[in-house]
Design a protein around this motif. Structure first.
Motif, PDB file in Angstrom:
ATOM      1  N   UNK A  10       0.918  -1.225  -0.277  1.00  8.62           N
ATOM      2  CA  UNK A  10      -0.628   0.039   0.057  1.00  8.62           C
ATOM      3  C   UNK A  10       0.955   1.281   0.000  1.00  8.62           C
ATOM      4  N   UNK A  11       0.644   1.924   0.424  1.00 12.45           N
ATOM      5  CA  UNK A  11       0.976   3.472   0.616  1.00 12.45           C
ATOM      6  C   UNK A  11       2.155   2.812   1.871  1.00 12.45           C
ATOM      7  N   UNK A  12       2.565   1.553   2.245  1.00  9.33           N
ATOM      8  CA  UNK A  12       3.454   1.932   3.593  1.00  9.33           C
ATOM      9  C   UNK A  12       5.449   1.553   2.551  1.00  9.33           C
ATOM     10  N   UNK A  13       6.304   1.851   3.297  1.00 10.32           N
ATOM     11  CA  UNK A  13       7.801   1.740   2.451  1.00 10.32           C
ATOM     12  C   UNK A  13       8.345   0.519   2.510  1.00 10.32           C
ATOM     13  N   UNK A  14       8.948   0.190   1.837  1.00 12.97           N
ATOM     14  CA  UNK A  14       9.264  -1.841   1.910  1.00 12.97           C
ATOM     15  C   UNK A  14      10.242  -1.529   3.211  1.00 12.97           C
ATOM     16  N   UNK A  15      10.717  -2.405   3.822  1.00 17.03           N
ATOM     17  CA  UNK A  15       9.536  -3.985   3.848  1.00 17.03           C
ATOM     18  C   UNK A  15       7.983  -3.612   4.333  1.00 17.03           C
ATOM     19  N   UNK A  16       7.753  -2.661   4.967  1.00 17.93           N
ATOM     20  CA  UNK A  16       6.697  -2.576   5.338  1.00 17.93           C
ATOM     21  C   UNK A  16       5.760  -3.205   5.077  1.00 17.93           C
ATOM     22  N   UNK A  17       3.891  -3.497   5.498  1.00 21.92           N
ATOM     23  CA  UNK A  17       2.949  -3.333   4.942  1.00 21.92           C
ATOM     24  C   UNK A  17       1.610  -3.119   5.415  1.00 21.92           C
ATOM     25  N   UNK A  18       1.532  -2.890   4.378  1.00 18.34           N
ATOM     26  CA  UNK A  18       0.270  -1.587   5.384  1.00 18.34           C
ATOM     27  C   UNK A  18      -1.333  -3.388   5.635  1.00 18.34           C
ATOM     28  N   UNK A  19      -1.564  -2.161   7.309  1.00 13.61           N
ATOM     29  CA  UNK A  19      -2.533  -3.400   7.754  1.00 13.61           C
ATOM     30  C   UNK A  19      -4.047  -3.140   7.222  1.00 13.61           C
ATOM     31  N   UNK A  20      -4.554  -2.192   6.490  1.00 14.90           N
ATOM     32  CA  UNK A  20      -5.594  -2.208   5.979  1.00 14.90           C
ATOM     33  C   UNK A  20      -5.458  -3.795   4.404  1.00 14.90           C
ATOM     34  N   UNK A  21      -4.497  -3.767   4.084  1.00 15.98           N
ATOM     35  CA  UNK A  21      -4.516  -4.850   3.137  1.00 15.98           C
ATOM     36  C   UNK A  21      -5.104  -6.597   3.942  1.00 15.98           C
ATOM     37  N   UNK A 332      14.184   1.508  13.043  1.00 15.34           N
ATOM     38  CA  UNK A 332      13.153   1.645  11.251  1.00 15.34           C
ATOM     39  C   UNK A 332      13.150   2.626  10.341  1.00 15.34           C
ATOM     40  N   UNK A 333      13.714   3.290  10.536  1.00 14.85           N
ATOM     41  CA  UNK A 333      15.022   3.834   9.022  1.00 14.85           C
ATOM     42  C   UNK A 333      15.814   3.192   8.596  1.00 14.85           C
ATOM     43  N   UNK A 334      16.777   2.153   9.519  1.00 10.38           N
ATOM     44  CA  UNK A 334      17.151   1.828   8.589  1.00 10.38           C
ATOM     45  C   UNK A 334      17.031   0.491   7.662  1.00 10.38           C
ATOM     46  N   UNK A 335      16.048  -0.004   8.799  1.00  7.91           N
ATOM     47  CA  UNK A 335      15.127  -1.071   7.465  1.00  7.91           C
ATOM     48  C   UNK A 335      14.580  -0.646   6.480  1.00  7.91           C
ATOM     49  N   UNK A 336      13.543   0.605   5.942  1.00  7.99           N
ATOM     50  CA  UNK A 336      13.405   1.517   5.074  1.00  7.99           C
ATOM     51  C   UNK A 336      14.763   1.630   3.906  1.00  7.99           C
ATOM     52  N   UNK A 337      16.104   1.905   4.983  1.00  5.44           N
ATOM     53  CA  UNK A 337      17.247   1.609   3.586  1.00  5.44           C
ATOM     54  C   UNK A 337      18.199   1.274   3.171  1.00  5.44           C
ATOM     55  N   UNK A 338      17.751   0.031   4.003  1.00  2.00           N
ATOM     56  CA  UNK A 338      18.451  -1.302   3.182  1.00  2.00           C
ATOM     57  C   UNK A 338      17.044  -2.480   3.412  1.00  2.00           C
TER      58      UNK A 338
END
Length: 509
Positions: A10-21, A332-338
């Motif tokens: 959804x609108x979440x950056x990788x590797x996260x997922x949007x909960x509404x999905x 969280x920012x480290x996960x988004x960047x890597x």
């Protein structure tokens, strides 16, 4: 596949997922999600969470811990069979050891069940499975709860039993046995039911289901820590008493030596010295007999308290990480960047939650509980008894067969007993009427050594006292010559005749 993944994000950056999905299946409370922005967007960390916190070798160590539990379960099963099948003097079995072995087997089964089935940890990309969505999770979590509670309860009862014997010199009897069985398993059943029905279990890290964080403090961790704490207090009191007795015995010896150099000790000091030595000997004897139980109590208490504290701390960290984004923002920012290589963020994730060494220490200690019980409860006489038992079973199947029995012939008339059975047997004559020989069914004759002795006339010896005889008058009136024995004469010693003896007897009566 990439389009479906991007749609789920959804609108979440990788590797996260949007909960509404995602729907509401699985253990929704196990999702690690946080609100992002002001539009109500909630982004969730993928499942399983351990893949983003610990390196890949964490799974290898987890398999090692499960393998140790398999070995511990096998050893405990061997110990239980030894207690059942072998004599009591070979195993030194006790009902406290039985209950502790059962508790260790329950705890080991919590790791063995997922080791054999390899269940899926996640229901979907962000939701872990729980006891309602996965049957293996239900069984493994139930065994973990029952085993942990049972270990703590029976370690407490064992510590209490040793405390009564060592400190108060009270040997627990049948009343203690019935109270221990009723309260022990009753407490385990009560808190097990409360934990399963109210709190539940789910996959939190690894293939084993653990107690959920919601309401776990009052249902499981609180009672577990209270029981373990009470056992620790009792055990420390027992150690303090043993140290006091040892020091008092040393002080009594020193006091006795000091007083003996200056003078005799007083009665009170002697009594106290003897009492201190008696108590010291009794305590030393009990400690020598109970050193295995004391060591088991110490080891299991360390395991129970350690993993309880670690899990309670982990629950608090998870709750704070979901609400305090500022503390979790570096990770969280480290996960988004890597997003393509999340292993570079392991150090930040472990600083935020629980580091890998602590989690592995908990797993290894829990896995070694069964092996520790086997080492401290097993005896060398068990193996000797098993060898003797197995050898006796195999030896009993071997029957002795004579060499002559193997050389069977078709003509059974050659055997001597059959000849005798077919030939008429003459009735034996008596020993008196036998013509000089005893009867022999095989046709042999032996000289009659005893027949002649029976017919010989019996002559009674002259000095035989087997029958009453009249006293000899000549023997009664023999004069005693003092010169024959070099004794002094004139003492008035003379034989008493019948009349004087009668007068003496009448006067005495």
């Amino acid at each position: 596949m990439s389009n479906s993944t991007s749609a789920l994000r959804g609108h979440c950056p990788a590797p996260f997922y949007e909960e509404t999905q995602f729907g509401a299946n699985g253990f929704v409370g196990g999702r690690l999600c946080a609100a992002v922005g002001q539009q109500g967007l909630r982004c969730c960390l993928p499942c399983p969470m351990t893949d983003f916190l610990y390196p890949k070798e964490f799974q290898t160590w987890y398999r090692v811990a499960e393998g140790l539990n398999v070995a511990g379960l096998a050893l405990l099963l061997f110990l239980l069979l030894s207690f059942i099948c072998l004599p009591a003097e070979k195993t030194r079995q006790h009902y406290l050891s039985y209950c502790l072995i059962v508790a260790g087997m329950l705890l080991s089964l919590g790791f063995v069940v997922p080791f054999a089935s390899r269940p899926p940890q996640c229901y979907d990309e962000i939701t872990p499975n729980d006891m309602f969505s996965n049957l293996t999770c239900a069984f493994s979590g139930a065994f973990i709860i029952a085993g942990g509670l049972s270990m703590a309860v029976w370690i407490f009862i064992r510590a209490l039993s040793m405390h009564l014997q060592i400190v108060w010199d009270v040997l627990p009897g049948k009343a203690f046995f019935y109270w221990a069985q009723g309260l022990g398993w009753g407490v385990v059943a009560a808190f097990f039911t409360a934990t399963i029905t109210v709190t539940g279990v789910s996959f939190r890290f690894g293939d084993v289901c653990h107690v959920n964080s919601a309401d776990s403090m009052k249902d499981f961790w609180g009672p577990l820590l209270a029981i373990a704490g009470a056992a620790t207090v009792i055990q420390l009191a027992t150690f303090a008493y043993c140290i006091k007795v040892y020091i008092k015995n040393m002080w009594s010896d020193d006091q006795t030596e000091t007083q003996s150099s200056g003078g005799l000790p007083s009665y009170t000091t002697s009594v106290r010295t003897r009492s201190a030595r008696a108590v010291y000997r009794r305590v030393r004897k009990v400690l020598w007999l109970q050193w295995r139980g004391i060591t088991i109590v110490v080891f299991i208490l360390v395991d129970v308290i350690f993993f309880s504290v670690v899990f309670v701390y982990m629950n608090q960290v998870e709750e704070s990480a979901a609400t305090d984004l500022e503390a979790a923002m570096p990770f969280l920012m480290c996960l988004v960047q890597h997003a393509d290589n999340v292993t570079t963020c392991d150090k930040l994730g472990q600083d935020l939650f629980v580091n890998q060494s602590t989690v592995l220490a908990v797993l290894i200690l829990l896995s070694l509980a069964g092996i520790q019980c086997f080492i401290l409860l097993a005896r060398s006489s068990m193996f000797t008894a098993w060898y003797t038992l197995i050898r006796s079973k195999f030896d009993s199947k071997r029957e002795f067969v004579s060499l002559d029995a193997k050389q069977a012939t078709t003509d059974l008339r050659n055997y001597e007993l059959i000849k005798i059975a077919q030939s008429p047997i003459k009735a034996p004559e008596s020993a008196i009427t036998s013509p000089g020989a005893d009867f022999d069914p095989y046709g042999r004759s032996t000289p009659d050594y005893f027949g002649k002795e029976v017919q010989r006339e019996y002559r009674s010896p002259s000095l035989s006292f087997s029958t009453p005889r009249a006293p000899s008058q000549q023997a009664m009136h023999v004069e005693w010559d003092p010169r024959a024995t070099h004794a002094r004469g004139g003492l008035g010693l003379h034989p008493v005749d019948d009349e004087e003896e009668d007068d003496f007897t009448r006067h005495r009566i």
